[in-house]
Design a protein around this motif. Structure first.
Motif, PDB file in Angstrom:
ATOM      1  N   ARG A 146       4.896   1.037   0.338  1.00  0.00           N
ATOM      2  CA  ARG A 146       5.304   2.431   0.464  1.00  0.00           C
ATOM      3  C   ARG A 146       4.605   3.249  -0.620  1.00  0.00           C
ATOM      4  O   ARG A 146       4.498   2.840  -1.764  1.00  0.00           O
TER       5      ARG A 146
ATOM      6  N   ILE B 289       4.151   6.532  -3.075  1.00  0.00           N
ATOM      7  CA  ILE B 289       4.915   7.581  -3.737  1.00  0.00           C
ATOM      8  C   ILE B 289       3.970   8.742  -4.015  1.00  0.00           C
ATOM      9  O   ILE B 289       2.954   8.571  -4.681  1.00  0.00           O
ATOM     10  N   SER B 290       4.313   9.913  -3.495  1.00  0.00           N
ATOM     11  CA  SER B 290       3.513  11.089  -3.792  1.00  0.00           C
ATOM     12  C   SER B 290       4.205  11.845  -4.922  1.00  0.00           C
ATOM     13  O   SER B 290       5.385  12.127  -4.856  1.00  0.00           O
ATOM     14  N   MET B 291       3.461  12.147  -5.960  1.00  0.00           N
ATOM     15  CA  MET B 291       4.064  12.849  -7.095  1.00  0.00           C
ATOM     16  C   MET B 291       3.653  14.319  -7.111  1.00  0.00           C
ATOM     17  O   MET B 291       3.714  14.986  -8.137  1.00  0.00           O
TER      18      MET B 291
ATOM     19  N   ALA C  79       5.053   1.976  -4.318  1.00  0.00           N
ATOM     20  CA  ALA C  79       6.406   1.695  -4.783  1.00  0.00           C
ATOM     21  C   ALA C  79       6.533   0.216  -5.118  1.00  0.00           C
ATOM     22  O   ALA C  79       5.801  -0.627  -4.584  1.00  0.00           O
TER      23      ALA C  79
ATOM     24  N   TYR D  77      18.330   3.956  -0.446  1.00  0.00           N
ATOM     25  CA  TYR D  77      17.056   4.180  -1.108  1.00  0.00           C
ATOM     26  C   TYR D  77      15.955   4.401  -0.074  1.00  0.00           C
ATOM     27  O   TYR D  77      15.065   5.209  -0.259  1.00  0.00           O
TER      28      TYR D  77
ATOM     29  N   GLY E  92      11.609  14.914  -4.604  1.00  0.00           N
ATOM     30  CA  GLY E  92      10.570  14.987  -5.625  1.00  0.00           C
ATOM     31  C   GLY E  92       9.192  14.652  -5.115  1.00  0.00           C
ATOM     32  O   GLY E  92       8.213  14.761  -5.840  1.00  0.00           O
ATOM     33  N   GLU E  93       9.077  14.225  -3.854  1.00  0.00           N
ATOM     34  CA  GLU E  93       7.765  13.791  -3.383  1.00  0.00           C
ATOM     35  C   GLU E  93       7.137  14.766  -2.404  1.00  0.00           C
ATOM     36  O   GLU E  93       6.027  14.556  -1.941  1.00  0.00           O
ATOM     37  N   GLY E  94       7.871  15.826  -2.080  1.00  0.00           N
ATOM     38  CA  GLY E  94       7.358  16.680  -1.019  1.00  0.00           C
ATOM     39  C   GLY E  94       6.843  18.021  -1.481  1.00  0.00           C
ATOM     40  O   GLY E  94       7.087  18.471  -2.595  1.00  0.00           O
TER      41      GLY E  94
END
Lengths: 589, 234, 282
Positions: B39, B41-43, B60, C164, C186-188
């Motif tokens: 998966r 993770i976009s920060m 992830a 989760y 927080g990711e979008g």
């Protein structure tokens, strides 16, 4: 209908120290107890605001001194964000309730009502003593919450649930919030005991000749304040008890179902967080006037006395005060335009809110006319009363922006609001309180305060307050949200880094000026020159009593009132003032 | 003669207590079936975090299948059978926050041992731990270099950690009152040392794939190997 | 009491307000402290704001100057008695009420007749049918963002399903859920189409939050247990900041999101590149 008259003269017997100064039932001693407790709270609240200002001016920069003072809350000299939210919460609670409600109303209602209506004491002296000691207990509980491991309450002075209802939502929502709620419940009980007393005393204990139409504006202000408190505080008490139940006994008044906090499901179901906002603001908005009306009325009294002019249109002023009081009960929704409340309610609250500016504008205009063509005497008390007008004007005018629902969408919860309420109810009320302290200090303690120090205090505070809060209007217009730990995170907030430093410096200067007051207050109490009975040549009854008045206030006979309280500079009279007890006839042309 | 007779058992006793008696438990945790796509993770919403990774998405750590088909971040520990009391080591366990991620993702810690939570990022992290038996823990660290300390008082497997500012950040701590635990590495291997001889229930815990147990018996001085295999849940 | 009758204080008041007003205007103009650049269709809000600002500004200067001037002019003088004006005649009473009436009327006019009521009604009324839907969900301390996907419908959510892996608790058995595009907290990024009405559906998982986009004049509380709504039309291409305006805990001050306004085609293209929920959750 001149009310109750004491048939017997109370005999003074020597009282022990404890009966005289601590568990006293004398309204004057209780007033002093309120005043000194209020001053202590005021300084605590102010120092909390210094910590906040330091953080906002120097975000992320270690200030080693902070760690020395605050210990774990500022490890490495950097204030923790969870402590910052505790700071805003405690600063608000302390200033609004402990200083400007108990400290202001408690002091002057207690001191002035019996003296100005010609009574020997309150209607229920023991209840009055109880009121102070319950307030003292509330103070102790609030103070203890500073030493709880997870810190004092941190959900803002408005305590919106679920943030305040869920114990893990923010560290301060733990034991700190429990103590906050207990303290507030005690505080409300104290206010109610006080309010009952003020109302009963005003209605029943007026001396001969003191009709309602001859009451000084101060008594009117305190009277309406007491009624407001009696009607609105119980609602917050109910809300606080419900919140305690939600927190401790698993009820769900304010917590809806299906919440997930920090990844953990919350067991509550079926509540509504907006219910709390209604309950809170149903007190919260009258509370603004509970704070403001005593200050406004003190200012009216001080202005008239020191302008040597009758209070302009006394009857209209009294009507305006009653009008403000009545309308203040139906405007609470303007705090909730963007809360998710029904938008039609929003429209209604726009109208009621704009309506309240009507009596307010009348009152302020009448005060201005009172000053006009007067013969002004610049005592420190008078300067603070004039300063009140100077601060209240921008505060009241900016209320128009926030009252207008669509504009409030942009300005809600920004620094514009912070600036607005600091001008209207916070500093303006504090100025009213200062005016009262300087004005009645000679009566309270039998000594004069130092005039020069008082004026330095005034100018330091007045200019300081403007430099602190006026720029905040522009921060708010630019969209800077309130209750932010630092403004470094957004482009639209970081443009004010320099301004924040400036405001912080101003806050320290204005704060330093308060220490001049503190010194003047306590020094004059013991070393000030002895005061005459009537140093300001004022008309109201208290100036006919000794300075300070003995227990029981008057000699064997109660004073008799022959006229209204504001006969200053009456043409044809010998002096420029005619005390309310003077039975001479003067024909005004 | 008497002296000799006395010293011999004494020697054996000393030797057995110091190293000879205790066993070592080694093993590997395998993953069966097709490895799930990691998966991402976009920060993007936090520019500072994003910049630390050069704007590239990060994978992830919830299910990490190693190159050799083994599983990383499995907490393997002795669930039952430990006798006696063990005092915690003096040195703290470090949980570092770097690049808006927790390091390590899974770790073990003893009751009473210090946990040092460190912020190596120049931005706010908040350490939100939500144990069921221990005291919850929620603290903000706004500045780089900040450290907070915490100790657990009761054994608990596992205690989750979350950063509320960066909700993708997660870590798990296995809190035990003995030192017999290990976490699988890049090769899926674990090792529990100094286990006294006896019969034990060993549990392997994975945050997504659940738990598995085995009962084993170890003899003095033995090095025993065991294996766990996890499967993708459907 | 001669020291209490000097002109000093009046002069200081006058000096303070005149100098203060000039300095404020200069500082504000120099730094350009004003409303953030408008990037939505809510220009009525700005119009009302500016109108009230001008009226309040004039009233502020006038009344503060009057106050300062009175303080200066009427400083006590031993030779002069104050002018006896009790304000009891009808004429005087009229004079005391008139300014209040005027102030309120001016305010009412500016607030209501400049379109205050109508924009309030519009914001809270029905949005156009073809509006672009986005759902934004607050949690401590980040925003989750969900797009309805090609079917234009959001799938059902159930808080019991929150985990989760499924941060919004989407019910995958609902057909409408499969094509939803979900960005966990927080990711979008909030991608919005230019010149097209946008409906923001606002929810919260834990405490009260309040998405605030200063450039759009948009703010609406996110109330747990409720879905609140607001709608607007983005009018300028670019990147904007979304902040939280309701205290939600220790991370309140950096609970932010990025808002990107692009022409409709680019937004659609970007959306088509995202993985729908049906392919992620297992």
């Amino acid at each position: 209908m001149t009310g109750h008259e004491h048939s017997q003269v109370e005999v003074h017997h020597k009282e022990g120290f404890i009966r005289k100064y601590i568990f006293s039932t004398d309204h004057k001693t209780i007033a002093k107890q309120y005043l000194i407790t209020g001053i202590i709270w005021g300084f605590i609240g102010m120092i909390l605001s210094w910590f906040m200002r330091l953080q906002l001016a120097y975000p992320n920069q270690p200030i080693p001194l902070l760690e020395k003072i605050l210990g774990g809350w500022a490890e490495g000299g950097i204030l923790k964000p969870e402590f910052y939210t505790a700071l805003i919460t405690m600063h608000g609670t302390i200033m609004v309730f402990f200083l400007l409600t108990a400290g202001l109303s408690g002091t002057f209602s207690n001191y002035l009502i019996p003296l100005q209506i010609g009574a020997r004491d309150m209607a229920f002296p023991v209840l009055n003593m109880l009121s102070y000691w319950v307030f003292f207990a509330a103070s102790v509980v609030m103070l203890i919450s500073f030493f709880v491991q997870t810190g004092p309450a941190g959900a803002g002075w408005t305590m919106y649930p679920p943030l305040s209802a869920l114990k893990n939502a923010v560290p301060g929502s733990g034991f700190g919030t429990t103590l906050w709620l207990i303290s507030m419940a005690l505080f409300i009980v104290s206010s109610l005991l006080g309010a009952l007393n003020y109302i009963t005393t005003t209605l029943n204990y007026r001396t001969k000749g003191m009709s309602m139409g001859r009451l000084p504006i101060t008594v009117w202000g305190m009277f309406v304040t007491a009624i407001l408190g009696l009607l609105s505080f119980p609602v917050l008490l109910a809300g606080a008890v419900m919140l305690i139940f939600d927190r401790e006994f698993g009820t769900s008044f304010f917590v809806p179902s299906g919440l997930v906090l920090g990844g953990q499901p919350v067991p509550h179901e079926g509540g509504n967080p907006i219910l709390w906002q209604h309950l809170f603001w149903f007190l919260g908005h009258p509370e603004v006037y509970i704070v403001l009306l005593p200050a406004v009325s003190i200012v009216g009294e001080v202005l008239a006395t020191n302008s040597r002019k009758p209070l302009f249109a006394y009857k209209i002023c009294v009507g305006a005060i009653i009008g403000i009081g009545a309308l203040s009960m139906i405007v609470w929704g303007h705090h909730m335009y963007v809360s998710g409340m029904n938008p039609i309610l929003g429209e209604i609250f726009v109208v009621t809110t704009l309506a309240i500016s009507f009596p307010t504008a009348i009152l302020i205009f009448n005060y201005l006319v009172t000053v006009w063509r007067g013969s002004l005497r610049f005592t420190p008390g008078m300067l603070f009363a004039l300063g009140f007008l100077g601060l209240f004007i921008p505060g009241a005018l900016t209320g128009a922006f926030l009252a207008t629902a669509p504009v409030d969408i942009q300005l809600h919860d920004t620094y514009f609001v912070v600036a607005h309420f600091h001008f209207t109810m916070a500093t303006a009320a504090a100025f009213g309180m200062f005016a009262g302290v300087y004005h009645w200090f000679p009566k309270m303690f039998g000594r004069m305060m130092n005039d020069k120090l008082g004026k330095i205090h005034f100018w330091g505070t007045f200019i300081g307050v403007y430099l602190i809060f006026f720029p905040m209007f522009f921060q708010g217009i630019a969209g800077v949200p309130r209750r932010y730990y630092s403004f470094t995170e957004y482009n639209f907030t970081s443009q004010f880094i320099g301004l924040n430093k400036f405001i912080t410096i101003a806050a320290f200067i204005a704060g330093a000026a308060q220490f001049i007051f503190l010194f003047n207050f306590f020094w004059s109490m013991f070393k000030g020159p002895k005061a005459d009975k009537n140093p300001w040549k004022a008309n109201t009854l208290e100036w006919q009593a000794d300075s300070p008045p003995p227990h029981g206030n008057w000699g064997p006979e109660l004073p008799v009132v022959y006229r209204g309280p504001y006969e200053y500079s009456v043409p044809g009279a010998e002096e420029d003032y005619i005390p309310q007890t003077a039975s001479i006839k003067v024909e005004a042309k | 003669m008497i002296k000799k007779l006395l010293t011999l058992p004494l020697l054996i006793l000393v030797a057995s207590f110091s190293f000879g008696q205790n066993a070592t438990l080694k093993g590997v945790v395998k993953f069966k079936g097709e490895a799930p796509k990691p998966r991402l993770i976009s920060m993007k919403a936090d520019r500072q975090c994003d910049a630390m990774h050069g704007g590239k998405p990060v994978t992830a750590e919830d299910v990490v299948v190693n190159q050799n088909g083994t599983l990383k971040w499995v907490f393997v520990y002795v669930k039952e059978g430990v006798k006696g009391k063990y005092s915690p080591p003096a040195e703290p366990v470090v949980l570092d926050q770097q690049g808006c991620l927790y390091h390590p993702h899974v770790f073990g810690i003893m009751v009473g041992q210090k946990l040092e939570v460190r912020n190596s990022d120049p931005l706010l992290h908040n350490v939100h731990s939500t144990p069921k038996k221990n005291k919850p823990f929620n603290i903000g660290q706004p500045v780089k270099g900040m450290k907070s300390y915490y100790t657990f008082t009761v054994p608990e497997v596992m205690v989750p950690f979350k950063c509320d500012v960066h909700p993708w950040m997660s870590a798990y701590a296995g809190v035990l009152d003995h030192p017999f635990f290990s976490v699988t590495d890049d090769k899926g291997e674990f090792e529990i040392k100094n286990l006294p001889p006896g019969t034990y229930t060993i549990e392997a815990w994975h945050e997504k794939l659940g738990t598995q147990t085995q009962t084993i018996t170890v003899k003095a001085g033995e090095t025993k190997s065991i294996e766990f295999t996890f499967e993708r849940k459907k | 009491m001669s020291q209490n009758q000097s002109k000093f204080h009046g002069l200081l008041f006058l000096f303070f307000f005149i100098l203060g007003s000039i300095a404020s205007v200069w500082v504000v103009l120099r730094n350009g402290w004003w409303l953030p650049e408008l990037a939505s269709d809510r220009e009525t809000i700005d119009k009302i704001f500016v109108t009230i600002f001008i009226i309040a500004g004039i009233l502020f200067v006038l009344s503060e100057l009057a106050l300062s001037y009175f303080i200066f002019k009427y400083a006590g003088d031993a030779r002069r008695k104050a002018f006896y004006l009790p304000g009891t005649t009808k004429k005087e009473i009229l004079w005391s009420i008139l300014p209040g009436v005027l102030v309120v009327m001016i305010l009412e006019i500016s607030a209501e007749f400049l379109g205050g009521a109508s924009i309030w009604g519009k914001i809270h009324g029905e949005p156009p049918k073809d509006a672009f839907l986005v759902e934004i969900t607050g949690e401590q301390f980040a925003w989750s963002i969900r797009y309805p996907g090609p079917d234009g419908k959001f799938g059902k959510v159930d808080p019991k399903l929150i985990s989760y892996d499924n941060p919004l608790g989407i019910d995958m058995s609902d057909e409408a859920s499969k094509d939803d595009i979900v960005f966990p907290a927080g990711e979008g990024v909030l991608y919005l189409p230019l010149n097209h009405p946008v409906v923001l559906l606002i929810r919260s998982k834990d405490v009260i939050h309040s998405p605030f986009i200063p450039n759009f004049r948009v703010k609406q509380d996110a109330v747990p247990g409720m879905v609140t709504r607001t709608w607007f039309v983005p009018k300028k291409e670019g990147e904007y900041e979304l902040a939280c305006a309701e205290l939600c805990g220790l991370g309140h001050y950096r609970m932010k999101s990025l808002v990107v306004v692009k022409p409709m085609e680019e937004v659609q293209e970007w959306l088509s590149q995202q993985t729908p929920a049906g392919d992620i959750y297992w």
